[in-house]
Write a protein that holds these residues in place. Structure first.
Motif, mmCIF file in Angstrom:
data_model
loop_
_atom_site.group_PDB
_atom_site.id
_atom_site.type_symbol
_atom_site.label_atom_id
_atom_site.label_comp_id
_atom_site.label_asym_id
_atom_site.label_seq_id
_atom_site.Cartn_x
_atom_site.Cartn_y
_atom_site.Cartn_z
ATOM 1 N N SER A 271 72.804 9.038 52.343
ATOM 2 C CA SER A 271 71.530 8.010 52.203
ATOM 3 C C SER A 271 70.340 9.018 51.545
ATOM 4 C CB SER A 271 71.203 7.654 53.489
ATOM 5 O OG SER A 271 71.758 6.612 53.839
ATOM 6 N N HIS A 272 70.683 10.286 51.272
ATOM 7 C CA HIS A 272 69.478 11.160 50.666
ATOM 8 C C HIS A 272 69.837 11.577 49.185
ATOM 9 C CE1 HIS A 272 67.584 10.733 54.691
ATOM 10 N NE2 HIS A 272 68.023 11.692 55.062
ATOM 11 N N ALA A 273 70.946 12.006 48.861
ATOM 12 C CA ALA A 273 71.565 12.569 47.878
ATOM 13 C C ALA A 273 71.941 11.781 46.734
ATOM 14 C CB ALA A 273 72.504 13.825 48.234
ATOM 15 N N GLY A 274 71.430 10.634 46.617
ATOM 16 C CA GLY A 274 71.815 9.828 45.667
ATOM 17 C C GLY A 274 72.922 8.875 45.797
ATOM 18 N N GLY A 275 73.424 8.674 47.040
ATOM 19 C CA GLY A 275 74.305 7.648 47.230
ATOM 20 C C GLY A 275 75.962 8.271 46.817
ATOM 21 N N ILE A 276 76.593 7.359 46.907
ATOM 22 C CA ILE A 276 78.199 7.422 46.764
ATOM 23 C C ILE A 276 78.496 8.309 45.359
ATOM 24 C CG2 ILE A 276 80.444 6.023 46.304
ATOM 25 C CD1 ILE A 276 79.578 4.319 48.356
ATOM 26 N N SER A 277 77.749 7.629 44.379
ATOM 27 C CA SER A 277 77.977 8.101 43.048
ATOM 28 C C SER A 277 77.686 9.731 42.874
ATOM 29 C CB SER A 277 77.206 7.512 42.100
ATOM 30 O OG SER A 277 77.541 6.056 41.868
ATOM 31 N N GLU A 278 76.625 10.236 43.410
ATOM 32 C CA GLU A 278 76.211 11.426 43.534
ATOM 33 C C GLU A 278 77.029 12.352 44.480
ATOM 34 O OE1 GLU A 278 73.748 14.778 41.676
ATOM 35 O OE2 GLU A 278 74.798 12.882 41.012
ATOM 36 N N CYS A 297 74.956 12.868 58.537
ATOM 37 C CA CYS A 297 74.841 11.310 58.945
ATOM 38 C C CYS A 297 74.412 11.017 60.131
ATOM 39 C CB CYS A 297 76.329 10.385 58.626
ATOM 40 S SG CYS A 297 75.914 8.816 58.529
ATOM 41 N N PRO A 298 73.236 11.517 60.605
ATOM 42 C CA PRO A 298 72.599 11.054 61.968
ATOM 43 C C PRO A 298 71.986 9.784 61.661
ATOM 44 C CG PRO A 298 71.035 12.601 60.895
ATOM 45 C CD PRO A 298 72.178 12.119 59.843
ATOM 46 N N ALA A 303 75.024 3.796 56.191
ATOM 47 C CA ALA A 303 75.260 5.110 55.914
ATOM 48 C C ALA A 303 76.474 5.651 56.225
ATOM 49 C CB ALA A 303 74.105 5.884 56.399
ATOM 50 N N LEU A 304 76.906 5.428 57.526
ATOM 51 C CA LEU A 304 78.484 5.820 57.936
ATOM 52 C C LEU A 304 79.488 5.394 57.162
ATOM 53 C CD1 LEU A 304 79.820 7.885 59.876
ATOM 54 C CD2 LEU A 304 79.831 5.946 61.556
ATOM 55 N N ALA A 305 79.449 4.057 56.945
ATOM 56 C CA ALA A 305 80.457 3.377 56.294
ATOM 57 C C ALA A 305 80.496 3.955 54.820
ATOM 58 C CB ALA A 305 80.222 1.717 56.156
ATOM 59 N N ALA A 306 79.271 4.316 54.098
ATOM 60 C CA ALA A 306 79.564 5.037 52.943
ATOM 61 C C ALA A 306 79.966 6.258 52.947
ATOM 62 C CB ALA A 306 77.954 5.024 52.127
ATOM 63 N N SER A 307 79.600 6.885 53.788
ATOM 64 C CA SER A 307 80.027 8.448 54.096
ATOM 65 C C SER A 307 81.504 8.398 54.282
ATOM 66 C CB SER A 307 79.515 9.029 55.339
ATOM 67 O OG SER A 307 78.121 9.048 55.190
ATOM 68 N N VAL A 308 82.110 7.545 55.199
ATOM 69 C CA VAL A 308 83.597 7.292 55.393
ATOM 70 C C VAL A 308 84.344 7.124 54.039
ATOM 71 C CG1 VAL A 308 85.450 5.984 56.733
ATOM 72 C CG2 VAL A 308 83.477 6.647 57.807
ATOM 73 N N GLN A 309 83.824 6.188 53.359
ATOM 74 C CA GLN A 309 84.564 5.952 51.908
ATOM 75 C C GLN A 309 84.709 7.103 51.058
ATOM 76 O OE1 GLN A 309 85.957 2.991 51.137
ATOM 77 N NE2 GLN A 309 85.225 1.878 53.132
ATOM 78 N N PHE A 317 87.418 17.743 51.811
ATOM 79 C CA PHE A 317 86.646 16.987 53.121
ATOM 80 C C PHE A 317 86.753 17.872 54.196
ATOM 81 C CE2 PHE A 317 87.173 14.408 56.758
ATOM 82 C CZ PHE A 317 85.633 14.007 57.026
ATOM 83 N N LEU A 318 85.940 18.162 55.374
ATOM 84 C CA LEU A 318 86.044 18.830 56.451
ATOM 85 C C LEU A 318 86.049 18.062 57.602
ATOM 86 C CD1 LEU A 318 86.437 21.566 57.983
ATOM 87 C CD2 LEU A 318 84.141 21.712 58.089
ATOM 88 N N ILE A 319 84.761 17.376 57.856
ATOM 89 C CA ILE A 319 84.665 16.820 59.156
ATOM 90 C C ILE A 319 83.326 15.881 58.926
ATOM 91 C CG2 ILE A 319 83.163 18.266 60.296
ATOM 92 C CD1 ILE A 319 84.688 17.676 62.683
ATOM 93 N N GLN A 320 83.116 14.543 59.746
ATOM 94 C CA GLN A 320 82.350 13.666 59.445
ATOM 95 C C GLN A 320 81.236 13.474 60.675
ATOM 96 O OE1 GLN A 320 81.263 11.641 56.771
ATOM 97 N NE2 GLN A 320 79.511 11.542 58.019
#
Length: 393
Positions: A271-278, A297-298, A303-309, A317-320
Motif C-alpha cells: 500500500s506504499h510502494a506502488g502496489g502490486i506492479s511495483e 502489512c500492518p 492490503a493483506l489480500a494484495a500482499s498474499v497475491q 518470498f520469506l514470510i508475510q
C-alpha cells in the motif's frame, strides 16, 4: 462478474467512477467501478495521513475516467511518472491503492486470482507472522504463548520503547532482558522478529545488536531510520543477525540503493510502494541481490489480500506480516470488512492459496459504508525522551 480468457470483447471496458472510504481503525479503502459491472478494491493509505492520500487518489483517478482498466502497466507508468513531481509516501501510496484495484478488476475480468496473471503460484501456502505486545517481559511472553497456542510459528514485537541516541547500561540490559524472557518462553521452535522502528543510531546498533545474537532472531527490522539506509552496510557487517528494511521506501529506485548494503530481508509495503506492479519488480530486483522479500502489512484486509497475491507469485518470498487481532485496532478486526473471512483462515502459521478471482476476497460493501459514516482521524503517537525531546515512534 467475470469473463473467461478467450472471450471476445467488442469494445474496451471503461472506468466509470470511484469512491474512497475512511474506515476505522486507521485505513482508507478505494473502490473503482467499470461500465461492465466489475468493481475492484484497493487500500491506498499512509497511516496518520489518510486524508492526504485520499485527496491524491482523487487527483490521480481523474486521468483514468473512461480509460480501459485492463491496461494496468500503462496506467501505472502514467500515474507514477507523468505529473513531473513523483514518488514519496503520499503519491506512491495513492498509486498503490489504485494499482491494487486495477489488478482486482483484471483478475475478476479473467476469472482468476491475480497470482495466476503474474505467472502462477510458486508455492502451496504462505507463512505468516503475528504481532505480540506487553508492557513487561512477562506480559510479552504470555502474549507470545497465546499466539503460539493459536497456531502461529513466528511472532514479531517492538524490541523496545523509546531509546536514547546512545542507550545507557540500564536501557540495554532492560531490552536484552525483555527479549531473553520472550525467547525462553517460546523456545527455539518459534521464530522471533524484532522491530526497532528506527530507534537506534548507527553507532548504537554496534552496542545493542551483538547482545541479541544469542537469541537468534529471524531478523531485526529497521534498526536505523530509512534516511540512513546507505549506512546499513556498517550495521550488517557488525552483526550476524539478518537485517530487514524497506517499509518506508516507495519504489524500486529507493530499493536499488538499499539492496547492495547486504540486508537479508526487503520489506516493501503493497500500500506504499506502488502496489502490486511495483512490488513485483522490487522482489525481482531483490532476487538479484540474494535478498528475500517479507512484505510489510500492518494494514487492512485489502492490503493483506494484495500482499498474499504477490507472496504466491514471488519465488524468493520469506514470510508475510499481518495484524489480525492486533491490540490497537480499537474494536475493528481486519476481517470485519469481508463477506467471507475464511480466505484468511490460518493453519499452523500458514494461509492457504486464495482461489477467488482478483485479490481473492469479497469486500462487505455494506459494512464499509457503515464504518465510513464515522470515519477516523488516526494520527501516529509522538513519543518523548526523559528530557522532553521527541523520540522515534
Amino acid at each position: 462478474m467475470n469473463r473467461r480468457a478467450g472471450t471476445p470483447r467488442r469494445t474496451p471496458m471503461k472506468i466509470t467512477g470511484f469512491e474512497t472510504f475512511l474506515v476505522r481503525p486507521r485505513w482508507l479503502f478505494l473502490r473503482v467501478d467499470t461500465d461492465e459491472g466489475i468493481s475492484g478494491w484497493g487500500e491506498p493509505i499512509v497511516e496518520g495521513r489518510a486524508e492526504a492520500v485520499q485527496a491524491a487518489v482523487t487527483t490521480l483517478l481523474e486521468h483514468l475516467i473512461a480509460a480501459d482498466p485492463l491496461r494496468t502497466e500503462e496506467h501505472w507508468q502514467v500515474l507514477a511518472k507523468s505529473g513531473f513531481y513523483r514518488g514519496g509516501p503520499v503519491l506512491s501510496s495513492a498509486l498503490a491503492g489504485i494499482d491494487q484495484a486495477l489488478w482486482d478488476i483484471k483478475g475478476r475480468y479473467h476469472g482468476v486470482p491475480v497470482h495466476e496473471l503474474l505467472g502462477g503460484p510458486v508455492r502451496d501456502r504462505v507463512r505468516v507472522y503475528t504481532w505480540i505486545d506487553g508492557d513487561t517481559p512477562q506480559d510479552l511472553a504470555e502474549d507470545a504463548l497465546a499466539k503460539v497456542e493459536a497456531g502461529f510459528t513466528a511472532v514479531k514485537c517492538n524490541a523496545s520503547g523509546a531509546l536514547s541516541p546512545i542507550p545507557d547500561a540500564a536501557e540495554v540490559h532492560a531490552l536484552v532482558n525483555r527479549l531473553s524472557t520472550l525467547r525462553e518462553a517460546v523456545g527455539d521452535g518459534i521464530d522471533i522478529a524484532l522491530d526497532f522502528h528506527g530507534r537506534l543510531t548507527t553507532a548504537a546498533t554496534r552496542r545493542v545488536l551483538p547482545l541479541l545474537e544469542p537469541l537468534l532472531p529471524l531478523f531485526v527490522e529497521e534498526p536505523v531510520l530509512p534516511e540512513f539506509s546507505r549506512d546499513l552496510r556498517q550495521v550488517v557487517e557488525s552483526t550476524s543477525i539478518p537485517i530487514a528494511a524497506g517499509e518506508r521506501l516507495y519504489s524500486r529506485w529507493d530499493f536499488r540503493d538499499l539492496l547492495p548494503t547486504g540486508i537479508a530481508v526487503a520489506q516493501p509495503d503493497l500500500s506504499h510502494a506502488g502496489g502490486i506492479s511495483e512490488v513485483r519488480r522490487i522482489a525481482a530486483l531483490a532476487e538479484t541481490h540474494d535478498v528475500t522479500p517479507a512484505p510489510h502489512c500492518p494494514l487492512g484486509p485489502i492490503a493483506l489480500a494484495a500482499s498474499v497475491q504477490i507472496d504466491f507469485a514471488v519465488p524468493n518470498f520469506l514470510i508475510q506480516e499481518q495484524e489480525l487481532g492486533i491490540d490497537d485496532n480499537d474494536g475493528n478486526e481486519l476481517l470485519d470488512y469481508l463477506v467471507d473471512p475464511s480466505v484468511f483462515r490460518f493453519s499452523d502459521g500458514y494461509v492457504p492459496r486464495p482461489t477467488g478471482p482478483g485479490l481473492g476476497i469479497e469486500v462487505d460493501e455494506e459494512a464499509v459504508r457503515y464504518a465510513a459514516q464515522t470515519g477516523h482521524q488516526w494520527r501516529s503517537p509522538t513519543l518523548r525522551h526523559t528530557d522532553g525531546g521527541r523520540a522515534e515512534w
